[in-house]
Design a protein around this motif. Structure first.
Motif, PDB file in Angstrom:
ATOM      1  N   SER A   1      15.167  52.672  11.956  1.00  0.00           N
ATOM      2  CA  SER A   1      16.192  53.544  11.390  1.00  0.00           C
ATOM      3  C   SER A   1      15.680  54.281  10.162  1.00  0.00           C
ATOM      4  N   LYS A   2      14.897  53.575   9.334  1.00  0.00           N
ATOM      5  CA  LYS A   2      14.473  54.156   8.060  1.00  0.00           C
ATOM      6  C   LYS A   2      13.225  55.032   8.189  1.00  0.00           C
ATOM      7  N   PHE A   3      12.269  54.595   9.020  1.00  0.00           N
ATOM      8  CA  PHE A   3      10.985  55.286   9.071  1.00  0.00           C
ATOM      9  C   PHE A   3      10.723  56.001  10.392  1.00  0.00           C
ATOM     10  N   GLY A   4      11.597  55.820  11.373  1.00  0.00           N
ATOM     11  CA  GLY A   4      11.397  56.483  12.657  1.00  0.00           C
ATOM     12  C   GLY A   4      11.768  57.954  12.594  1.00  0.00           C
ATOM     13  N   THR A   5      11.427  58.665  13.670  1.00  0.00           N
ATOM     14  CA  THR A   5      11.712  60.102  13.707  1.00  0.00           C
ATOM     15  C   THR A   5      13.113  60.395  14.216  1.00  0.00           C
ATOM     16  N   GLY A   6      13.830  59.380  14.704  1.00  0.00           N
ATOM     17  CA  GLY A   6      15.187  59.618  15.184  1.00  0.00           C
ATOM     18  C   GLY A   6      15.507  58.766  16.392  1.00  0.00           C
ATOM     19  N   TYR A   7      16.078  59.399  17.416  1.00  0.00           N
ATOM     20  CA  TYR A   7      16.512  58.695  18.617  1.00  0.00           C
ATOM     21  C   TYR A   7      15.761  59.226  19.836  1.00  0.00           C
ATOM     22  N   ILE A   8      15.608  58.354  20.837  1.00  0.00           N
ATOM     23  CA  ILE A   8      15.018  58.738  22.112  1.00  0.00           C
ATOM     24  C   ILE A   8      16.119  58.743  23.166  1.00  0.00           C
ATOM     25  N   ALA A   9      16.304  59.866  23.834  1.00  0.00           N
ATOM     26  CA  ALA A   9      17.295  59.982  24.903  1.00  0.00           C
ATOM     27  C   ALA A   9      16.571  60.206  26.222  1.00  0.00           C
ATOM     28  N   ASN A  10      16.809  59.331  27.188  1.00  0.00           N
ATOM     29  CA  ASN A  10      16.240  59.462  28.529  1.00  0.00           C
ATOM     30  C   ASN A  10      17.354  59.808  29.505  1.00  0.00           C
ATOM     31  N   VAL A  11      17.177  60.884  30.239  1.00  0.00           N
ATOM     32  CA  VAL A  11      18.160  61.321  31.225  1.00  0.00           C
ATOM     33  C   VAL A  11      17.504  61.271  32.597  1.00  0.00           C
ATOM     34  N   ASN A  12      18.042  60.444  33.492  1.00  0.00           N
ATOM     35  CA  ASN A  12      17.515  60.316  34.849  1.00  0.00           C
ATOM     36  C   ASN A  12      18.436  61.020  35.832  1.00  0.00           C
TER      37      ASN A  12
ATOM     38  N   GLU B   1       9.152  64.929  27.162  1.00  0.00           N
ATOM     39  CA  GLU B   1       8.539  64.678  28.461  1.00  0.00           C
ATOM     40  C   GLU B   1       9.514  65.109  29.539  1.00  0.00           C
ATOM     41  N   GLU B   2       8.989  65.543  30.681  1.00  0.00           N
ATOM     42  CA  GLU B   2       9.861  65.887  31.789  1.00  0.00           C
ATOM     43  C   GLU B   2       9.124  65.756  33.109  1.00  0.00           C
ATOM     44  N   SER B   3       9.897  65.461  34.152  1.00  0.00           N
ATOM     45  CA  SER B   3       9.372  65.426  35.510  1.00  0.00           C
ATOM     46  C   SER B   3      10.503  65.890  36.425  1.00  0.00           C
ATOM     47  N   ARG B   4      10.329  65.721  37.730  1.00  0.00           N
ATOM     48  CA  ARG B   4      11.370  66.144  38.666  1.00  0.00           C
ATOM     49  C   ARG B   4      12.579  65.204  38.643  1.00  0.00           C
ATOM     50  N   THR B   5      12.414  64.032  38.041  1.00  0.00           N
ATOM     51  CA  THR B   5      13.501  63.046  38.097  1.00  0.00           C
ATOM     52  C   THR B   5      14.016  62.598  36.735  1.00  0.00           C
ATOM     53  N   PHE B   6      13.370  62.997  35.635  1.00  0.00           N
ATOM     54  CA  PHE B   6      13.872  62.550  34.330  1.00  0.00           C
ATOM     55  C   PHE B   6      13.454  63.516  33.233  1.00  0.00           C
ATOM     56  N   LEU B   7      14.183  63.427  32.119  1.00  0.00           N
ATOM     57  CA  LEU B   7      13.864  64.169  30.896  1.00  0.00           C
ATOM     58  C   LEU B   7      13.909  63.192  29.733  1.00  0.00           C
ATOM     59  N   THR B   8      13.016  63.372  28.760  1.00  0.00           N
ATOM     60  CA  THR B   8      13.015  62.562  27.543  1.00  0.00           C
ATOM     61  C   THR B   8      13.086  63.487  26.341  1.00  0.00           C
ATOM     62  N   PHE B   9      14.050  63.219  25.455  1.00  0.00           N
ATOM     63  CA  PHE B   9      14.238  64.036  24.259  1.00  0.00           C
ATOM     64  C   PHE B   9      14.089  63.166  23.021  1.00  0.00           C
ATOM     65  N   VAL B  10      13.532  63.737  21.952  1.00  0.00           N
ATOM     66  CA  VAL B  10      13.524  63.095  20.642  1.00  0.00           C
ATOM     67  C   VAL B  10      14.542  63.821  19.775  1.00  0.00           C
TER      68      VAL B  10
ATOM     69  N   ASP C   1      21.702  58.348  35.237  1.00  0.00           N
ATOM     70  CA  ASP C   1      21.614  57.365  34.150  1.00  0.00           C
ATOM     71  C   ASP C   1      21.255  58.066  32.852  1.00  0.00           C
ATOM     72  N   ILE C   2      21.891  57.621  31.745  1.00  0.00           N
ATOM     73  CA  ILE C   2      21.583  58.134  30.407  1.00  0.00           C
ATOM     74  C   ILE C   2      21.271  56.942  29.511  1.00  0.00           C
ATOM     75  N   GLN C   3      20.138  56.982  28.838  1.00  0.00           N
ATOM     76  CA  GLN C   3      19.752  55.908  27.923  1.00  0.00           C
ATOM     77  C   GLN C   3      19.483  56.498  26.541  1.00  0.00           C
ATOM     78  N   LEU C   4      20.003  55.827  25.520  1.00  0.00           N
ATOM     79  CA  LEU C   4      19.786  56.264  24.141  1.00  0.00           C
ATOM     80  C   LEU C   4      19.287  55.085  23.323  1.00  0.00           C
ATOM     81  N   GLY C   5      18.197  55.274  22.614  1.00  0.00           N
ATOM     82  CA  GLY C   5      17.654  54.203  21.784  1.00  0.00           C
ATOM     83  C   GLY C   5      16.929  54.772  20.588  1.00  0.00           C
ATOM     84  N   LEU C   6      16.563  53.887  19.677  1.00  0.00           N
ATOM     85  CA  LEU C   6      15.786  54.308  18.516  1.00  0.00           C
ATOM     86  C   LEU C   6      14.353  54.605  18.927  1.00  0.00           C
ATOM     87  N   THR C   7      13.655  55.377  18.128  1.00  0.00           N
ATOM     88  CA  THR C   7      12.260  55.665  18.423  1.00  0.00           C
ATOM     89  C   THR C   7      11.445  54.377  18.349  1.00  0.00           C
ATOM     90  N   THR C   8      10.257  54.422  18.914  1.00  0.00           N
ATOM     91  CA  THR C   8       9.446  53.223  19.070  1.00  0.00           C
ATOM     92  C   THR C   8       8.832  52.776  17.747  1.00  0.00           C
TER      93      THR C   8
END
Length: 358
Positions: free
Chosen positions: A145-156, A197-206, A233-240
């Motif tokens: 939360s403090k040092f990461g760049t934000g959130y990672i959203a994966n859309v399948n 990142e993106e492919s034919r089946t998913f997108l990843t956003f920061v 499917d939609i997934q939301l998490g903190l950056t790694t």
């Protein structure tokens, strides 16, 4: 208990069982329990079948497992594990993680590792060191939360939005998903972010932290339009944790390079080269002041790590005018350094003064 890093305290002529019985005796276990405790410890690390084999014939991974067992024998209240899973295959590493997780109960374990995944899974608190100094300590969520760049959203995507796209000869090409373009536009319009990142089946956003007030309404609307967009499917998490480590390493490199004058060469798109402090994010390019841009231009520098963990330049943004609110303070200690080594020396711009959506 101690599991060293670069070497295992083992004797080639002794078997695993003999090692365990020896260290059990050193740690003062009652003689009547040594045999059973040794067998139980070897079973924990899956070395029962090799218990009577000399350690000199063990693979590197087997030696590491024996060292972990030795560190934990005798129920010590403080255990130091220095990169305990080095040389292990993924399946064995996963098993040793389970052993360490179980061993945490009732004792303190200090574990050092270069694997951010290992630190994230095993640690209750994580401390990150850079340039010989402890930079931060806290839970994984707190550091992200403090040092990461934000959130990672994966859309399948479900795939039922695929269509055949004909090529110039009229033949069908690889399937494309028109819903992906709709979702990309949706993210761009609402949050001003492009896919990482993106492919034919998913997108990843920061998604940057500053967009957080918009997320509740944004993802509510996105979820309401799942069927329209063909989303499964939609997934939301903190950056790694890797990103956290990299951000802290960058800051440490910047501090060190400022103090020591460490410079690296940045090759600009124009073909020119300038020297910049290692780790600097925004850099002003000297000698670019014009009537149109009286304050000159700058670039955002993107950094990565090489195999040794050292920061290296991975690219830079297009040249943009230096914002009016930026204080144009050159660093004399750097400006005086040799200009001929790789071009003139750029000056660091405080990233808090630069409006950015990254």
């Amino acid at each position: 208990g101690v599991c060293p890093q670069q070497f295992d305290i083992l004797w080639d002529a002794l078997t695993a069982k003999e090692h365990m019985e020896l260290f059990a005796s050193i740690k003062g276990l009652p003689s009547s329990t040594i045999k059973s405790v040794a067998e139980q410890s070897l079973a924990q690390v899956k070395l029962s079948q090799a218990a009577n084999v000399r350690a000199g014939s063990y693979s590197g991974g087997m030696k590491r497992r024996l060292s972990v067992a030795i560190a934990l024998i005798g129920d010590p209240k403080l255990v130091f594990l220095d990169e305990p899973t080095t040389g292990m295959d993924p399946i064995t590493r996963r098993h040793v993680w389970d052993i360490i997780e179980e061993a945490k109960k009732g004792r303190a374990i200090v574990l050092t590792t270069h694997s951010m995944e290992e630190a994230d899974i095993l640690s209750d608190r994580i401390a990150i060191m850079a340039k010989g100094r402890l930079r931060c300590i806290g839970t994984s969520i707190r550091l992200k939360s403090k040092f990461g760049t934000g959130y990672i959203a994966n859309v399948n995507f479900s795939g039922n939005g695929h269509a055949q796209s004909p090529n110039i000869n009229g033949d069908a090409e690889a399937p494309v998903n028109p819903n992906i373009e709709s979702v990309k536009s949706f993210f761009k319009e609402r949050l001003d972010v492009d896919p990482k990142e993106e492919s034919r089946t998913f997108l990843t956003f920061v998604i940057p932290h500053e967009k957080e007030p918009l997320l509740t309404r944004f993802f509510g609307e996105l979820q309401d339009r799942e069927r329209e967009f063909g989303i499964s499917d939609i997934q939301l998490g903190l950056t790694t944790l890797e990103e956290v480590f990299l951000n802290i390493a960058k800051q440490a490199e910047l501090e060190s390079s400022t103090a020591e004058g460490t410079l690296v060469t940045l090759n600009l798109s124009s073909g020119a080269s300038i020297q910049i402090p290692k780790g600097a994010r925004f850099v002003g390019i000297p000698g670019t002041e014009t009537e149109e841009h009286p304050r000159g231009v700058m670039v955002e520098v993107f950094w990565d790590q090489d195999d040794n963990g050292t920061l290296c330049v991975s690219g830079h943004s297009d040249e943009t005018p230096v914002p009016a609110n930026v204080e144009l303070t050159r660093r004399p200690s750097l400006s005086r350094r040799a200009v001929g080594r790789g071009g003139p020396v750029g000056y660091v711009i405080d990233e808090n003064q630069v409006p950015t959506t990254r």
